[in-house]
Design an enzyme around this catalytic site. Structure first.
Site, mmCIF file in Angstrom:
data_model
loop_
_atom_site.group_PDB
_atom_site.id
_atom_site.type_symbol
_atom_site.label_atom_id
_atom_site.label_comp_id
_atom_site.label_asym_id
_atom_site.label_seq_id
_atom_site.Cartn_x
_atom_site.Cartn_y
_atom_site.Cartn_z
ATOM 1 N N ASP A 231 67.170 19.104 33.257
ATOM 2 C CA ASP A 231 67.779 20.312 32.718
ATOM 3 C C ASP A 231 67.159 20.674 31.363
ATOM 4 O O ASP A 231 66.946 19.786 30.524
ATOM 5 C CB ASP A 231 69.281 20.037 32.541
ATOM 6 C CG ASP A 231 70.051 21.258 32.109
ATOM 7 O OD1 ASP A 231 70.133 22.201 32.909
ATOM 8 O OD2 ASP A 231 70.572 21.281 30.970
ATOM 9 N N GLU A 291 63.301 22.218 34.918
ATOM 10 C CA GLU A 291 63.817 23.571 34.693
ATOM 11 C C GLU A 291 62.927 24.189 33.633
ATOM 12 O O GLU A 291 63.170 24.058 32.425
ATOM 13 C CB GLU A 291 65.273 23.541 34.225
ATOM 14 C CG GLU A 291 65.874 24.926 34.271
ATOM 15 C CD GLU A 291 67.023 25.178 33.323
ATOM 16 O OE1 GLU A 291 67.622 26.253 33.397
ATOM 17 O OE2 GLU A 291 67.324 24.311 32.484
HETATM 18 C C1 NOJ Z 1 70.567 25.000 32.690
HETATM 19 C C2 NOJ Z 1 71.518 24.892 33.829
HETATM 20 O O1 NOJ Z 1 70.870 25.257 35.011
HETATM 21 C C3 NOJ Z 1 72.691 25.785 33.495
HETATM 22 O O2 NOJ Z 1 73.550 25.941 34.586
HETATM 23 C C4 NOJ Z 1 73.390 25.191 32.298
HETATM 24 O O3 NOJ Z 1 74.425 26.054 31.897
HETATM 25 C C5 NOJ Z 1 72.424 25.003 31.126
HETATM 26 N N1 NOJ Z 1 71.168 24.450 31.516
HETATM 27 C C6 NOJ Z 1 73.013 24.083 30.098
HETATM 28 O O4 NOJ Z 1 72.938 22.756 30.527
#
Ligand code: NOJ
Length: 564
Positions: A231, A291
């Site tokens: 993440d 991500e």
């Molecule tokens: C990215 C995640 O995909 C999202 O859903 C989340 O709110 C943020 N990071 C914070 O962790």
């Protein structure tokens, strides 16, 4: 004599090292040199919304386990489960309060182990979602950190004095609205949070944080996890001098002045951390998915790392920014990702991005368009990650009243930002109450389209979106060209039909996708190129091939094996 003996020992040792290395390599790649994750189809499960086994309105581990046969039959090789660790659920799991357990809402560690075992029996890998940037403010580390300026964990987070009394240390704003700093009156300092105030950022400059985070991944690998989706990896580090970000003009949905996140995102130090995580992953033949929001492919390349020593699968979100059915735009994007320094990863939606069904749908041909989009990301060179429900044509169902919104950013940003509930609604299993997701009222309502787009009905219909996904996924697993072939764009000036070849050795598969609402007839000059015909592998409606030509329905698809 002795020196001769030493030489022999050294030679034997070197030889056995070479054999061991070869064995390790043999274990990690197939005969064609591909790692398991290059040929795998990944499927993202949002656990709250997938299947509720104990009927409390929220999905759980046993629910996922009960659907493994469905996933196997669909053609899934790995499931990525978004955070299922203990959490106050402010950001629905992305606020972790214990990295080494399962949230009781989702079951127990034993339930997870059962899921992992059952998945393994079916040849399905489990990928967890690792949140290295921040914890929950309820995590014992933060509770201790906040307890005093001299606490053992104080330096595990980012604490600073205000610029002047009453003013945060700098102008950085949270991506979820407001200042990125929260004042703590007890210790008279501010802590930094890129997301909600309940998600304080960890201090990755502290070696103890780094070591602990690496060890957590190891803990899960030992429990059979095959990798992580990482993440928010681009924000692990901040400028130590906390320079103000440049303000760029205008205001966002939360009323904050836009700023360029120059000093709190994408710092070079991030890559050192990723290399460390990768080193641990390599000990377990595991995969790291990133991500990775990037402005271009050059930036994406940084996440593969030099010599591919960082993330194996940084997601190409640029692909999701092509928000219209434009062959020109997709061609550009596909060419870009094919020039990347690593293996491409394709997503068309996820738990933060509206579903593809309505992003691309025209309101009239949505089911055909869903098949068209499936044909695109499932026939490109790279690893696809399907978001649950995309295979049914689930639709984004945005709340119409502020009081129904569950995602906090939807409440604070209303009405400009309505949050992400729309793409997180319960999986549509059948036509029964709550679409078979739960016998209790689900945490988010089931959209009315569950009556027409659900697993049970679509499984019976050979023309459904689900049946088409299954067909494509079967092809992906068996057709060498689709698995490993090079991408070769065709008819690059065509504004309506996106077409390309996937070429492996002397074999080729032709993919023709009509991105327009009118029928198309395209000349591929097969004969001139040494081919007699294109034998249909998958096609929608009446789309077909004859001689040199492919005829496509509006939004039609034709995928064919070229034959000599
Ligand atoms: C990215 C995640 O995909 C999202 O859903 C989340 O709110 C943020 N990071 C914070 O962790």
């Amino acid at each position: 004599m002795l020196s001769k003996f030493r030489r022999i020992v050294v030679v034997v040792l070197l030889l056995s090292c070479a054999v061991l290395n070869a064995q390790n390599r043999a274990k990690t790649v197939d005969a064609g040199g591909h790692a398991w994750w290059q040929h795998a189809v990944f499927y993202e499960v949002y656990p709250r919304s997938f299947a509720d086994s104990n009927n409390d309105g929220v999905g759980d581990m046993n629910g996922i386990a009960s659907k493994l046969d469905y996933l196997k039959d669909l053609g899934v090789d790995a499931i990525w489960i978004t955070p299922c660790f203990p959490s106050p659920q402010v950001d629905f799991g992305y606020d972790v309060s214990n990295y080494e357990d399962i949230d009781p809402m989702y079951g127990t560690l034993a339930d997870f182990e059962n899921l992992a075992r059952e998945a393994k029996k079916r040849g399905i890998h489990i990928i967890l979602d690792f949140v290295p940037n921040h914890t929950s403010d309820q995590h014992p580390w933060f509770v201790d950190s906040k307890s005093s300026r001299t606490s053992a964990h104080r330096d595990w987070y980012i604490w600073r004095d205000g610029k002047v009394p009453g003013q945060p240390p700098n102008n950085w704003t949270s991506t979820f609205g407001g200042s990125a700093w929260k004042f703590d009156p007890a210790t008279n300092q501010y802590y930094y949070h890129y997301f909600y105030a309940q998600q304080p950022d960890l201090n990755w400059r502290n070696p103890a944080v780094e070591k602990t985070m690496f060890d957590i991944t190891r803990w899960w690998y030992k429990r059979g996890v095959s990798g992580f989706r990482l993440d928010a990896v681009d924000i692990l580090f901040e400028d130590p001098n906390l320079k103000d970000n440049p303000v760029t003009g205008g205001r966002n949905a939360y009323g904050d002045a836009y700023q360029e996140h120059k000093y709190n995102t994408k710092l070079p130090e991030v890559h050192q951390a990723l290399r460390g995580l990768r080193k641990v992953a390599d000990e377990y033949n595991a995969v790291l998915i990133g991500e990775t929001w990037t402005k271009d492919i050059a930036e994406l390349n940084l996440y593969y790392g030099k010599g591919n020593n960082e993330l194996q699968l940084p997601m190409d979100f640029l692909f999701t920014t092509v928000n219209k059915l434009s062959p020109t735009e997709f061609r550009k994007q596909i060419a870009a990702i094919n020039s990347a320094s690593g293996w491409p990863t394709f997503v068309i939606s996820n738990h933060d991005i509206a579903r593809s069904y309505d992003r691309y749908g025209d309101g009239q041909h949505n089911d055909d368009i869903a098949k068209l989009m499936a044909s695109l990301y499932l026939t490109l060179r790279g690893t696809p990650i399907l978001y649950y429900g995309e295979e049914l044509g689930m639709k984004t169902t945005v709340p119409t009243r502020r009081e129904d919104v569950k995602d906090p950013i939807g409440r604070s940003g209303w009405p400009k930002e309505k949050g992400r509930d729309g793409e997180r609604t319960p999986m549509q299993w059948d036509e029964s109450v709550n679409a078979g997701f739960s016998k209790a009222t689900p945490w988010l309502s089931v959209p009315p389209t569950a009556k027409t787009h659900n697993v049970a009905d679509e499984s019976k219909d050979p023309d459904s979106i689900l049946s088409f996904y299954k067909k494509l996924l079967r092809l992906r697993h068996t057709n060498k060209e689709l698995l490993d072939g090079n991408y070769l764009p065709l008819n690059q000036n065509d504004q309506k039909v996106l077409s390309y070849l996937r070429v492996y050795q002397d074999q080729a598969v032709l993919v023709a996708l009509n991105m327009s609402g009118t029928p198309q007839r395209v000349n591929f000059e097969l004969k001139r190129n040494g081919f007699a015909s294109a034998r249909a592998l998958a096609a929608t409606g009446k789309s077909s091939s004859q001689g040199d030509f492919v005829t496509l329905d509006p939004y039609g698809v034709f995928i064919g094996q070229l034959e000599r």
